[in-house]
Structures are given as structure tokens and as C-alpha cells.
Motif scaffolding. Sequence first.
Motif, PDB file in Angstrom:
ATOM      1  N   TYR A 164      15.343   9.456  25.754  1.00 35.37           N
ATOM      2  CA  TYR A 164      16.421   8.528  26.074  1.00 35.37           C
ATOM      3  C   TYR A 164      17.767   9.259  26.171  1.00 35.37           C
ATOM      4  N   VAL A 165      18.047  10.136  25.200  1.00 34.83           N
ATOM      5  CA  VAL A 165      19.304  10.893  25.226  1.00 34.83           C
ATOM      6  C   VAL A 165      19.357  11.776  26.467  1.00 34.83           C
ATOM      7  N   TYR A 166      18.267  12.470  26.753  1.00 38.66           N
ATOM      8  CA  TYR A 166      18.223  13.368  27.914  1.00 38.66           C
ATOM      9  C   TYR A 166      18.462  12.586  29.205  1.00 38.66           C
ATOM     10  N   GLY A 167      17.799  11.438  29.322  1.00 39.19           N
ATOM     11  CA  GLY A 167      17.918  10.648  30.543  1.00 39.19           C
ATOM     12  C   GLY A 167      19.238   9.916  30.679  1.00 39.19           C
ATOM     13  N   SER A 168      19.941   9.728  29.554  1.00 40.39           N
ATOM     14  CA  SER A 168      21.194   8.966  29.572  1.00 40.39           C
ATOM     15  C   SER A 168      22.380   9.776  30.082  1.00 40.39           C
ATOM     16  N   HIS A 169      22.231  11.073  30.163  1.00 44.54           N
ATOM     17  CA  HIS A 169      23.343  11.933  30.557  1.00 44.54           C
ATOM     18  C   HIS A 169      22.987  12.711  31.824  1.00 44.54           C
ATOM     19  N   PRO A 170      23.521  12.319  32.983  1.00 39.05           N
ATOM     20  CA  PRO A 170      23.250  13.056  34.217  1.00 39.05           C
ATOM     21  C   PRO A 170      23.789  14.485  34.126  1.00 39.05           C
ATOM     22  N   ALA A 171      23.334  15.322  35.041  1.00 41.56           N
ATOM     23  CA  ALA A 171      23.662  16.752  34.987  1.00 41.56           C
ATOM     24  C   ALA A 171      25.163  17.026  35.042  1.00 41.56           C
ATOM     25  N   ALA A 226       7.723  14.430  33.618  1.00 39.57           N
ATOM     26  CA  ALA A 226       7.622  13.066  34.137  1.00 39.57           C
ATOM     27  C   ALA A 226       8.583  12.093  33.443  1.00 39.57           C
ATOM     28  N   PRO A 227       8.490  11.915  32.115  1.00 40.30           N
ATOM     29  CA  PRO A 227       9.406  10.948  31.497  1.00 40.30           C
ATOM     30  C   PRO A 227      10.858  11.400  31.505  1.00 40.30           C
ATOM     31  N   LEU A 228      11.097  12.698  31.331  1.00 40.11           N
ATOM     32  CA  LEU A 228      12.477  13.152  31.249  1.00 40.11           C
ATOM     33  C   LEU A 228      13.197  13.068  32.582  1.00 40.11           C
ATOM     34  N   ALA A 229      12.473  13.175  33.647  1.00 40.77           N
ATOM     35  CA  ALA A 229      13.100  13.192  34.965  1.00 40.77           C
ATOM     36  C   ALA A 229      13.496  11.798  35.437  1.00 40.77           C
ATOM     37  N   LYS A 230      13.033  10.775  34.741  1.00 43.55           N
ATOM     38  CA  LYS A 230      13.360   9.414  35.159  1.00 43.55           C
ATOM     39  C   LYS A 230      14.850   9.131  35.014  1.00 43.55           C
ATOM     40  N   ALA A 231      15.327   8.200  35.762  1.00 39.58           N
ATOM     41  CA  ALA A 231      16.723   7.794  35.625  1.00 39.58           C
ATOM     42  C   ALA A 231      16.914   7.111  34.273  1.00 39.58           C
ATOM     43  N   ALA A 232      18.145   7.148  33.788  1.00 43.51           N
ATOM     44  CA  ALA A 232      18.419   6.577  32.465  1.00 43.51           C
ATOM     45  C   ALA A 232      18.004   5.111  32.390  1.00 43.51           C
ATOM     46  N   ALA A 234      28.062  15.462  21.487  1.00 45.13           N
ATOM     47  CA  ALA A 234      27.044  16.400  21.958  1.00 45.13           C
ATOM     48  C   ALA A 234      26.522  17.287  20.834  1.00 45.13           C
ATOM     49  N   VAL A 235      27.369  17.609  19.849  1.00 46.86           N
ATOM     50  CA  VAL A 235      26.912  18.424  18.723  1.00 46.86           C
ATOM     51  C   VAL A 235      25.822  17.674  17.958  1.00 46.86           C
ATOM     52  N   TYR A 236      25.932  16.347  17.925  1.00 43.25           N
ATOM     53  CA  TYR A 236      24.949  15.504  17.247  1.00 43.25           C
ATOM     54  C   TYR A 236      23.714  15.282  18.132  1.00 43.25           C
ATOM     55  N   ASP A 237      23.962  14.686  19.305  1.00 45.09           N
ATOM     56  CA  ASP A 237      22.830  14.272  20.146  1.00 45.09           C
ATOM     57  C   ASP A 237      22.180  15.442  20.884  1.00 45.09           C
ATOM     58  N   ARG A 238      22.988  16.287  21.529  1.00 45.35           N
ATOM     59  CA  ARG A 238      22.396  17.469  22.166  1.00 45.35           C
ATOM     60  C   ARG A 238      21.829  18.394  21.078  1.00 45.35           C
ATOM     61  N   GLY A 239      22.505  18.397  19.920  1.00 46.06           N
ATOM     62  CA  GLY A 239      22.003  19.185  18.796  1.00 46.06           C
ATOM     63  C   GLY A 239      20.633  18.728  18.345  1.00 46.06           C
ATOM     64  N   ALA A 240      20.423  17.418  18.274  1.00 42.84           N
ATOM     65  CA  ALA A 240      19.114  16.892  17.896  1.00 42.84           C
ATOM     66  C   ALA A 240      18.087  17.133  19.000  1.00 42.84           C
ATOM     67  N   LEU A 241      18.521  17.056  20.254  1.00 43.72           N
ATOM     68  CA  LEU A 241      17.627  17.386  21.379  1.00 43.72           C
ATOM     69  C   LEU A 241      17.089  18.808  21.244  1.00 43.72           C
ATOM     70  N   ALA A 242      17.962  19.727  20.838  1.00 43.78           N
ATOM     71  CA  ALA A 242      17.539  21.124  20.663  1.00 43.78           C
ATOM     72  C   ALA A 242      16.463  21.230  19.593  1.00 43.78           C
ATOM     73  N   ILE A 243      16.600  20.418  18.552  1.00 44.32           N
ATOM     74  CA  ILE A 243      15.615  20.447  17.468  1.00 44.32           C
ATOM     75  C   ILE A 243      14.277  19.904  17.951  1.00 44.32           C
TER      76      ILE A 243
END
Length: 497
Positions: free
Chosen positions: A366-373, A470-476, A394-403
Amino acid sequence: MHRRIIAPGALAAASLLLAIPASAASYAPGAPGIGDPYYPDYGNGGYDVSHYDLRLQYQPKTDELQGTATILAKTTQDLSSFDLDFLLDVSEVRVNGVKASFATSGQHELVVTPKTPLAKGTPVTVVVRYSGVPSAKSAYGFTTWHRTPDGAIAADEPEAAWWWFPSNDHPSDKATYDVSVAVPDGTQAISNGTLQSTSSKLGWTRYNWRENKPQATYLATLALGKFDITTSTSEGGVPVINAYSKDLGDNDGAARAGVERTGELVDWLSGYFGPYPFSTAGGYVPNTTTGYALETQTRVYYSPKQFANGSNTSVVVHELAHQWYGDDVSLKGWKDIWINEGFARYAQWLWSEHEGEGTTQELADYVYGSHPADDAFWTVKPGDPGPDDQFDIAVYDRGALAIQALRNEIGDDAFFAVLKGWPKEHAYGNASVADFRRYAEQVSGKPLAALFDTWLFQPSKPAAPAARTAPLAKAATTVAQPKSWKKIEATNDVHGH
């Protein structure tokens, strides 16, 4: 740099050379900053503190604070003078029992010149007597001392100590604490760790608190006011001390409904992070207008606003996760903030999964799909965000994505071994993002430099991993919002101050 001129004239310089042994030529002032590029003037060079003993008296009506701080330290260089970070008015400084001269410098520096220079490796006892009205003091245009209707609190990040005790204010110099505070009868004083004793005399009550494990200066807290204090013990045996201002109004019930679950949540987090690292746990909710929460060691600070929409266990999980990631293992430098915030956020994702309100992978998708490039979200580098973006979402959400990306790369067995082993590996110490990467490589047996670079250090949106394309590439709009998202999102301003 603050330049200290010892003697203005050639004659004075010559007489000084005659008075001091030749070896004293190696003595120099300690640096006025510890060397952190994010905050060049924070902390100080030349010594390492082991213990703070703070004996205070506070009058809520006038916000007057009187104190004697006894600081135990050891010199790390030959010192002619050294700095402390402090704002209140100082009346006397002694170094190893002898009166020292002192002066203020810059925004928050107290420069101490001992009567006799200090050789490297010397144990030092510094006694500072002081007084003042903390709410009347500011530095860099702000204050971290927050008045309440019946007292005040000290809780903020990356600095809070200057307003109530002199210190070496940087997380890399951790120390143990004794905090003894006298307040008028009917008022309470709350701090970190264990309440050792109380005593009353002539209309004043003294509270003696002790934090017996190393603690960063910004994690030291002081709450002064009228509180309802609750005590309990978690099922796992951890003593819990919570406190609530008696005038929380409509937020009182929700605050208690969240914070009173501290013992349960400490035990739950122990399953992921290992044994709870401190002697007590708990939190306090004062009647303040601030909006943030802070992982003050063993005694988490919560703003009433965190509970304006009802109880929120997610914020309690976030701050308690910091007791391992941030408090037990503290950052080496402020650029390493991802180790604190990424993992506290990921703990919220784990709690979401536990509650059946969205798995960690669903939250990541959800976080990945919610933020366009082209979203500015991706321009913040969690591994070194810079001081202006240190607490960016981003330190929180992108940080958790990295984990989550790390988990997918090394597999659950290695991932959960890393999660639990890290606090043990660096217990009560300091570590960097690079240290964490090396530890994860050691445990997993996999090279991780590329993964860490992609998710933590590149100012662009990472490509979706092949297995998740597949799931990550979907639109938010087509990635379902997990049920827990609103609760997690409500904690986005936990450090927004």
C-alpha cells in the motif's frame, strides 16, 4: 569554533609558561560540539560522562527551578577547558572539588575552565549549581520546556536537557541517572526508571528516581504536576508505572485505554526483539498542547492529542518498540535515525498483522503504491535524510519499506534472528546504519550493500522486486488500504515538533 584566549599580552603569556610545566602545552579546550554534522554545536568534545546526579527543587506557580548537578566523567584528551550544554543561570562550578571559572558562549554553551588543567584519562567530578525559569529560556528560537496548568514537562528530540540540567547533549555519550526532585506537597515529580523513595518535609515532597542503564540525554525526562499514577506488573514480570494528568478532560479515558496496555505490549514486543532491556516500563500523559509522543526511556511521553480520536495502541507500540531500537541501542549520529524510526514503524506493521488488520506485506504494498515515482517522498533518503528531513514521513514509511525488503531478501528465519539479535549485539551502546547492514549480512550470510543502497540511500523510487511486481505495480487506487492504516497514519506526527 569558540576560541578561548588565555592571556592577552606577551608578558602574561610568558608568566603563564613559567607557571605551568612544559607538558601542559598539550592541554587544549574541548571542542564545543561533539562532531555530529547534523547538529555541529550539540554535545561536546574532550570527556565522556558516566553518571548524572541531579538534585532539584521546582515551584510550579512560578516555574522556578533550582538544581545541583553532579556529573561523573573521564577526560578523553588533555583539557584546559570544556563545554557543557546548558541554558539556566549558573552560580558556581567545581571541578574535582575546586572552584572553576565559567562563562557562557554561543546559543547554549557553558564553558568551564578548571583551576588546574586535566590530563587525558582523568576521572572528573563536576558540580554545577544553578537556578532559573526554564520557560523564559530559548535557543535557536525555540524551547523544549513545556508548561502545563499545574507544572511543566521536559521531553523533546533531538534536544531537551539544556532547559533543566547541564550535559554532554548527544546520544553517543550515554550515562546512568539519579534524578531527585522536591516539589510542593500535592505535586508529583516523574522521571525515568525506578522510584527509589519519597520523603516529605516542611510542605515539600522529594521524589528520588533512578535509571540504572545507560541513557541518552534526549531520553531523560521530567514531568512536574498533579498526576494519577498507576502501577502494575506485566505477565512477563516487567514493572509498569504510568501517570495521567488529573485534568485531561475528554481525552482521559482514551489515554488510559491505550497506555494501560503497556505491559501487554512490552511482553508482545519481547517476542520479536528479545527480553525487555530496562527495569521498568510505562508512560505519562500530561495536559500539554503539544502533538507528539517521544520514547523517553522507560517512561514514554504521550501528548493528549494522540488520543483525541480514541485509544490508539499503534502509537503505544511505536514508542515501546523504541525502547529496544533507539533507547537500548542508540544511534551513533543523528543521520542514523532510520534505526530508530524505521523499526518503530515496522513494529506498528507487525502489530497490524497481529490484530488481523493488514499484514506487513500488504502495508508495504500500500505504501509503495501510494507514492508515484515523481512523489517527493522518494527524494528523502532514510539512511541519511539530512537534519531538515530527519523526521520526514519517508524516514518512517520508506524506512519500514526497506525493512520489509530486507525480510523478503533474507527470509523470515534470518530476518527474525536479526530483529531479536540486534538489541543484544549492541546492548546499551550505540550503532550506525552501516553497523546494522554488517550485522544483517553476518546473520543472513548474504551481501546486502545493494539492497540497503537502493532502499535507504537512493533519492528515487526503487523498482518493484520481481517476486512482488504484480501487486506493487498496481495504481494506488487498486491497492486495498489495510484496515490498520488510519490508526498508523494517526501516529505520523509522533515526532512532528
